[in-house]
Design a protein around this motif. Structure first.
Motif, short mmCIF file in Angstrom:
data_model
loop_
_atom_site.label_atom_id
_atom_site.label_comp_id
_atom_site.label_asym_id
_atom_site.label_seq_id
_atom_site.Cartn_x
_atom_site.Cartn_y
_atom_site.Cartn_z
N ASN A 360 52.37 36.06 -0.18
CA ASN A 360 51.57 36.94 -0.41
C ASN A 360 50.35 36.03 1.08
N THR A 362 47.11 36.77 1.32
CA THR A 362 46.18 37.06 0.33
C THR A 362 45.68 36.01 -0.65
N THR A 363 46.99 35.97 -1.94
CA THR A 363 47.04 34.78 -3.14
C THR A 363 48.08 34.05 -3.15
N THR A 624 42.72 37.93 -8.12
CA THR A 624 42.17 38.97 -7.57
C THR A 624 40.84 39.07 -7.01
N SER A 625 40.54 39.52 -5.91
CA SER A 625 39.43 38.86 -4.64
C SER A 625 38.92 39.65 -3.71
N ALA A 626 38.11 41.32 -3.84
CA ALA A 626 38.00 41.98 -2.62
C ALA A 626 37.75 41.18 -1.64
N ARG A 628 38.16 37.50 -0.89
CA ARG A 628 38.97 36.92 -0.16
C ARG A 628 40.55 37.14 0.60
N GLU A 629 40.77 38.63 0.59
CA GLU A 629 41.45 40.25 0.87
C GLU A 629 40.93 40.49 2.18
N GLU A 630 39.61 40.62 2.13
CA GLU A 630 38.97 40.62 3.34
C GLU A 630 38.86 39.85 4.56
N LYS A 633 42.80 39.31 6.22
CA LYS A 633 43.07 40.34 6.45
C LYS A 633 41.81 40.50 8.03
#
Length: 766
Positions: A360, A362-363, A624-626, A628-630, A633
């Motif tokens: 993944n 992101t993670t 879980t981190s919004a 980092r996900e951004e 991306k």
């Protein structure tokens, strides 16, 4: 609170060994004891990054995993852990060695990342796993993870299987080579397990059989303790030339595919009804050798079939191996009457998945990805089946036709498919010779009684594992070395590429990390001082200090990740920087892994102090981190809105961007290989340079390449004295820049010599 360890059943104890220790485990059990169920539950619950592999394609599909050869990119054939004298090898014998496998190992970034992050390797159907293949797995993991000091490069291995079932296949000429290294072909005789034997755990509760007489017979078969009474009991089920009526719902277990196929085809031909053909739907990648069902299924009304999957609805209308009779057919539907039921059942198609492992973005967690599917009705003709293909199946009635010619253990496999002896018919007498198990398996099984008590082991090992996890999470050495090598990859000449203009940024990142590492090293000493087993006060204090350490180190690691992400956005606006982008993304992943290890170790310590166990769900929630996900991306989105996908790597394992395919040119012989060949002929570097009309420095550069790959020894090219002094300079200066080393040692050291020593230094995993 958790149930006391002393009261746990073997399955729960095995799960604890996996979650709380780093010990290798062999999980076995008689047929029908729930090994497959244990595996499915484990994958959904364990907090460790895990992958499942199996020796064959079909076994891998059934276990929802991948094949050993595909994950580790191993060639088929014999693997020798060491080179043998050519005098012992005949012309037609081919084998692989660590050097030959590494030479052709071309692993992409995704697969390499999976092996680097892997914590738990699960090998299913381990009875078929050869010792030499297990040693090859060990070699690849040590090489990729740059960890030669630990078995499997520090990865925990769970072996699942019943050694009384299908044995490994070894040809006579292969054993002629392997016998020089191995006591037997079974996995437990692999060299890697000599000093690291697995914990032996056996599932004992049998879910398939309830008849105590039958269970006793099967136990005696497994343990090489067959009595005259057992032989006499089996003879009572002997019926010579028994021919069942087609409606009796018997299935014949035989030795060879051809015999089973003939019985099925002849029985189908005897039915007067019309044939219907059902074609499987295959999408994307799905190897023919791994097809779990017939590609084209031919059926007639009245045909005896069996299900090859359990009821996916959970209603238990049928199970894997359940016999049924076809009652109604159309071009796109099948109805059957299941044995023991008076109602018809409409059979629905089933989709088998061919999975691949991915990470993944992101993670960085290992995830399953569907590479292809195979959709077909989960049925096959069932008047006959081979014993080999019957593994995992359960029958109410079976005709066993295997005679004396079967390998040790196969009679046990055949008999253990039955629920009870009520449905047994033997069409050939079974002698004591045919029943005997392999002596190597019998000897290995004794280790269960000889090993230290499991309760004592798990308490001792869990403390050691927790301590090791804490120390590893705050050990920044690997990350520091990675950044050090990254800085070394720049040059002072800014005109060479856009990358070079960012050298100052890279140097600052290195300096910041080195400063952080100084404090991390100090905290490692605190962990060692405060980690006192059984001392609740000390461990509570350690938890307080660890929580404070998380609050100190992780924000700084996050800032360094932010700095990399910010540079990525700048670099994306510049030209010809895709390889550099790939390097930055790979480096950021290293920082994030350190960040994650710290979070997880703190949670493991907190759970241990409370007497509870960390779950997969809890661990994933930590990451879980919004934000980092951004960030991820955005980092993977190029200015033209296309996704950046750095999946290739160079020969040293460094990531690089995918290039557009070019028109293939005529293959050219590798100039470095020519130099190597001349060197192996005994020519000096000066002679090679003269013959090839190249500078000696160029020739030294060619051979340094093979030193880095451990195919040439550095002391064959430069003196032992110079090699030692250059290596000492590298360690002292903490630099592999040739100019720095030359300036330190003096002009009597040529750049070519320094290049060779640097290659030797890196080859050692520094």
């Amino acid at each position: 609170m958790l149930q006391p360890i002393e009261e746990l059943e073997p399955a729960h104890l095995a799960a604890k060994f996996i979650n709380l220790t780093s010990r290798h485990i062999f999980l076995t059990g008689k047929a029908g004891t729930g090994k497959t169920t244990f595996l499915r539950n484990l994958i959904s619950l364990t907090h460790k990054k895990a992958v499942i592999v199996a020796p064959t394609g079909i076994a891998a599909i059934n276990a929802a995993g991948v094949t050993i050869h595909s994950l580790f990119q191993l060639p088929f054939g014999t693997f020798l852990p060491k080179v043998v004298p050519t005098t012992t090898v005949t012309e037609y014998q081919h084998y692989h060695t660590p050097k030959s496998i590494v030479k052709h190992l071309n692993m992409n970034a995704t697969k390499r990342r999976i092996l680097l992050d892997l914590e738990l390797l699960i090998i299913d159907e381990v009875s078929m796993l050869r010792a030499d293949l297990l040693d090859a797995i060990d070699m690849v993991l040590r090489y990729i993870r740059k960890n030669n000091s630990a078995s499997f490069g520090g990865v925990q291995v769970l072996f699942i299987g019943d050694l009384h079932q299908l044995p490994p296949v070894v040809k006579n000429n292969e054993w002629g080579l392997l016998s020089a290294f191995y006591k037997s072909a079974f996995f437990f005789d692999a060299l890697v397990l000599e000093k690291n034997p697995p914990v032996y755990i056996e599932l004992e509760k049998i879910y398939r059989q309830a008849d105590e007489t039958f269970i006793h017979l099967l136990n005696n078969l497994r343990n090489n303790q067959v009595t005259e009474q057992d032989i006499a009991l089996l003879k009572t089920y002997y019926k010579e030339n028994y021919q069942p009526v087609l409606t009796d719902n018997y299935i014949t277990l035989t030795t060879h595919n051809s015999k089973a196929d003939t019985l099925n085809k002849n029985s189908l031909t005897k039915l007067d009804s019309k044939s219907f053909l059902y074609h499987a739907t295959i999408e994307k990648e799905f190897s023919e050798s791994a097809y779990p069902a017939e590609k084209t299924l031919e059926l007639k009304i009245g045909a005896q079939v069996m299900f090859i999957k359990n009821d996916p609805t959970g209603e238990q209308r049928f199970f894997n191996g359940k016999i049924a009779v076809v009652t109604k057919l159309s071009n796109d539907s099948i109805e059957v009457q299941v044995d023991g039921s008076k109602q018809n059942l409409v059979v629905e198609k089933y989709t088998w998945k061919n999975i691949k492992y991915n990470t993944n973005k992101t993670t960085n967690e290992i995830e399953e990805e569907i590479a292809g599917t195979f959709t077909q009705f989960p049925l096959k003709l069932a008047w006959a089946i081979t014993v080999h293909k019957s593994q995992g199946l359960t029958f109410d009635k079976a005709i066993i036709d295997i005679g004396d010619a079967f390998a040790p253990g196969q009679i046990y496999v055949a008999l253990s498919r039955l629920r009870s002896m009520d449905g047994l018919v033997l069409t050939s007498l079974i002698s004591g010779k045919g029943i005997r198990q392999d002596q190597n398996v019998t000897f290995f099984a004794r280790t269960k009684e000889q090993q230290e008590d499991l309760i004592v082991q798990i308490k001792k090992e869990s403390d050691a594992f927790l301590r090791h996890s804490l120390l590893q999470s705050f050990n920044f050495t690997v990350l520091d070395n990675y950044v050090f090598e990254h800085v070394f990859s720049y040059t002072k000449d800014e005109k060479r590429s856009t990358k070079q203009t960012h050298l100052a940024w890279a140097v600052k990142l290195q300096q910041d990390l080195m400063a952080l590492k100084v404090n991390a090293d100090k905290f490692l000493k605190q962990i060692e001082r405060l980690f006192i087993i059984g001392n609740a006060e000390s461990l509570n204090l350690l938890l307080e200090r660890t929580e404070a350490a998380v609050n100190y180190f992780n924000p700084q690691l996050a800032q360094m990740s932010d700095s990399i992400f910010e540079l990525i956005e700048v670099v994306k606006t510049e030209k010809q920087t895709k390889e550099y982008l790939a390097e930055l993304l790979a480096m950021e992943a290293m920082f994030y892994e350190q960040f994650k290890r710290i979070l997880k170790a703190k949670s493991m310590l907190a759970a241990a102090n409370k007497g509870v166990e960390l779950t997969k769900e809890e661990v994933l929630a930590l990451y879980t981190s919004a934000k980092r996900e951004e960030q991820v991306k955005t980092a993977y989105t190029l200015p033209n809105k296309k996704e950046f996908n750095p999946t290739e790597e160079d020969e040293y394992g460094k990531p690089r961007a995918i290039r557009k395919p070019k028109t293939p040119a005529a293959p050219k012989e590798d100039t470095k290989e020519i130099t190597l060949a001349l060197f192996k002929e005994g020519k000096t570097l000066a002679e090679i340079a003269t013959e090839r009309k190249m500078t000696q420095s160029t020739i030294e550069g060619h051979l340094a390449h093979f030193v880095a790959k451990q195919e040439v020894k550095a002391n064959e090219l430069i003196s032992e004295k110079k090699l030692t002094e250059i290596m000492g300079a590298i360690v002292k200066l903490k630099s592999i820049r040739m100019n720095d080393i030359r300036e330190h040692l003096g002009k009597s050291y040529a750049f070519g010599e320094i290049k060779i020593a640097i290659a030797a230094y890196l080859a050692e995993g520094n």
